[in-house]
Scaffold this motif. Structure first.
Motif, mmCIF file in Angstrom:
data_model
loop_
_atom_site.group_PDB
_atom_site.id
_atom_site.type_symbol
_atom_site.label_atom_id
_atom_site.label_comp_id
_atom_site.label_asym_id
_atom_site.label_seq_id
_atom_site.Cartn_x
_atom_site.Cartn_y
_atom_site.Cartn_z
ATOM 1 N N HIS A 1 7.709 -6.567 17.181
ATOM 2 C CA HIS A 1 6.307 -7.360 17.307
ATOM 3 C C HIS A 1 5.982 -8.384 17.138
ATOM 4 O O HIS A 1 5.274 -9.480 17.636
ATOM 5 C CB HIS A 1 5.421 -5.765 17.658
ATOM 6 C CG HIS A 1 4.014 -5.990 18.160
ATOM 7 N ND1 HIS A 1 2.728 -5.041 17.908
ATOM 8 C CD2 HIS A 1 2.814 -7.012 18.552
ATOM 9 C CE1 HIS A 1 1.563 -5.321 18.451
ATOM 10 N NE2 HIS A 1 1.708 -6.589 18.690
ATOM 11 N N GLU B 1 5.616 -12.153 17.817
ATOM 12 C CA GLU B 1 4.064 -13.060 17.736
ATOM 13 C C GLU B 1 4.741 -14.836 16.523
ATOM 14 O O GLU B 1 4.059 -15.403 16.313
ATOM 15 C CB GLU B 1 2.833 -12.702 17.250
ATOM 16 C CG GLU B 1 2.878 -11.272 18.779
ATOM 17 C CD GLU B 1 1.588 -10.506 18.403
ATOM 18 O OE1 GLU B 1 1.989 -9.768 19.021
ATOM 19 O OE2 GLU B 1 1.102 -10.745 16.921
ATOM 20 N N HIS C 1 2.001 -3.550 22.170
ATOM 21 C CA HIS C 1 0.696 -2.735 21.977
ATOM 22 C C HIS C 1 0.584 -1.745 23.082
ATOM 23 O O HIS C 1 -0.249 -0.999 22.114
ATOM 24 C CB HIS C 1 -0.144 -4.006 22.770
ATOM 25 C CG HIS C 1 -0.533 -5.226 22.355
ATOM 26 N ND1 HIS C 1 -1.664 -5.842 22.128
ATOM 27 C CD2 HIS C 1 0.186 -5.749 21.425
ATOM 28 C CE1 HIS C 1 -1.201 -7.226 21.489
ATOM 29 N NE2 HIS C 1 -0.380 -7.095 20.434
ATOM 30 N N ILE D 1 5.036 -8.968 24.839
ATOM 31 C CA ILE D 1 4.071 -7.684 23.870
ATOM 32 C C ILE D 1 3.267 -7.463 24.592
ATOM 33 O O ILE D 1 2.815 -6.041 24.215
ATOM 34 C CB ILE D 1 3.336 -8.906 23.574
ATOM 35 C CG1 ILE D 1 4.584 -9.983 22.132
ATOM 36 C CG2 ILE D 1 2.290 -8.562 22.097
ATOM 37 C CD1 ILE D 1 3.872 -11.360 21.468
ATOM 38 N N GLU E 1 -6.073 -10.243 20.314
ATOM 39 C CA GLU E 1 -5.170 -10.652 20.800
ATOM 40 C C GLU E 1 -5.530 -10.917 22.278
ATOM 41 O O GLU E 1 -5.124 -11.801 22.837
ATOM 42 C CB GLU E 1 -3.773 -10.504 20.113
ATOM 43 C CG GLU E 1 -3.120 -10.675 19.123
ATOM 44 C CD GLU E 1 -2.026 -10.005 18.705
ATOM 45 O OE1 GLU E 1 -1.470 -10.450 17.457
ATOM 46 O OE2 GLU E 1 -1.466 -9.069 19.127
ATOM 47 N N PHE F 1 -4.773 -14.298 23.184
ATOM 48 C CA PHE F 1 -3.775 -14.073 24.168
ATOM 49 C C PHE F 1 -4.446 -15.139 25.002
ATOM 50 O O PHE F 1 -3.453 -16.292 25.903
ATOM 51 C CB PHE F 1 -3.076 -13.462 24.412
ATOM 52 C CG PHE F 1 -2.091 -12.463 23.613
ATOM 53 C CD1 PHE F 1 -1.792 -13.349 22.237
ATOM 54 C CD2 PHE F 1 -1.570 -11.462 23.433
ATOM 55 C CE1 PHE F 1 -0.996 -12.392 21.199
ATOM 56 C CE2 PHE F 1 -0.829 -10.451 22.651
ATOM 57 C CZ PHE F 1 -0.378 -11.785 21.170
ATOM 58 N N HIS G 1 -7.290 -5.709 16.246
ATOM 59 C CA HIS G 1 -6.168 -6.396 15.633
ATOM 60 C C HIS G 1 -5.271 -6.641 17.233
ATOM 61 O O HIS G 1 -5.728 -8.005 17.684
ATOM 62 C CB HIS G 1 -4.953 -6.075 14.841
ATOM 63 C CG HIS G 1 -3.898 -7.596 15.102
ATOM 64 N ND1 HIS G 1 -4.178 -8.900 14.667
ATOM 65 C CD2 HIS G 1 -2.851 -7.476 15.398
ATOM 66 C CE1 HIS G 1 -2.583 -9.191 14.640
ATOM 67 N NE2 HIS G 1 -2.633 -8.618 15.477
HETATM 68 FE FE LIG Z 1 -0.162 -7.923 18.969
#
Ligand SMILES: [Fe+2]
Ligand SMILES: [Fe+2]
Length: 159
Positions: A140, A144, A25, A20, A65, A70, A61
């Protein structure tokens, strides 16, 4: 555009996080200024405001993460592998994950409004970019929601 790997091909939640961070991202960060630029050129205030809303929402956002959720997932997985207690963690995974899902839904809903607002011929260029953005967001956010977050909840419950 990246494809979604099936669950079986992920050897760890940390690998999913890396994917990711490597693919999705950066794609979002690269596209947002291009969308803003196209929106500005169309001279449509509604379109500009909707693009700005997605940009603000997705930037915050992804920062949450990257800085909170994360690293917590990576630490939970590493602690489990090393059979030790994890370092200071989120107090529960469900709350933050529910919040992340709500933010995905907000971005999805804004994109639908944008596509409606860009339905006519002069908007073809931005519309094509928005469709590509939507396709990536589905891969994406879908990754998640269907792979990473359930995995995080299992790790958290086992810790
Ligand atoms: Fe994300
Ligand atoms: Fe997300």
């Amino acid at each position: 555009m990246s494809s979604v790997k099936s669950t079986a091909t992920w050897s760890s939640a940390t690998d999913v996080v890396k994917h990711i961070l490597d693919v999705h991202h950066p794609f979002v960060r690269a596209e947002l200024p291009k969308l803003a630029d196209l929106a500005a050129r169309m001279g449509n205030r509604t379109v500009e405001q909707l693009v700005a809303a997605i940009a603000d929402g997705m930037s915050t956002h992804m920062m949450k993460e990257e800085q909170i959720l994360f690293p917590s997932i990576v630490e939970l997985e590493q602690a489990a592998r090393e059979k030790r207690a994890p370092h200071a963690m989120l107090c529960g995974a469900e709350g933050p994950i529910a919040q992340m899902k709500a933010e995905h839904d907000e971005a999805r809903a804004t994109l639908i409004l944008l596509l409606k607002a860009c339905d006519e011929a002069p908007y073809r260029a931005i519309r094509e970019r928005l469709i590509a953005f939507q396709t990536d967001l589905e891969a994406h956010a879908g990754l998640e929601e269907t792979v990473l977050f359930p995995w995080a909840i299992r790790l958290f419950d086992a810790a």
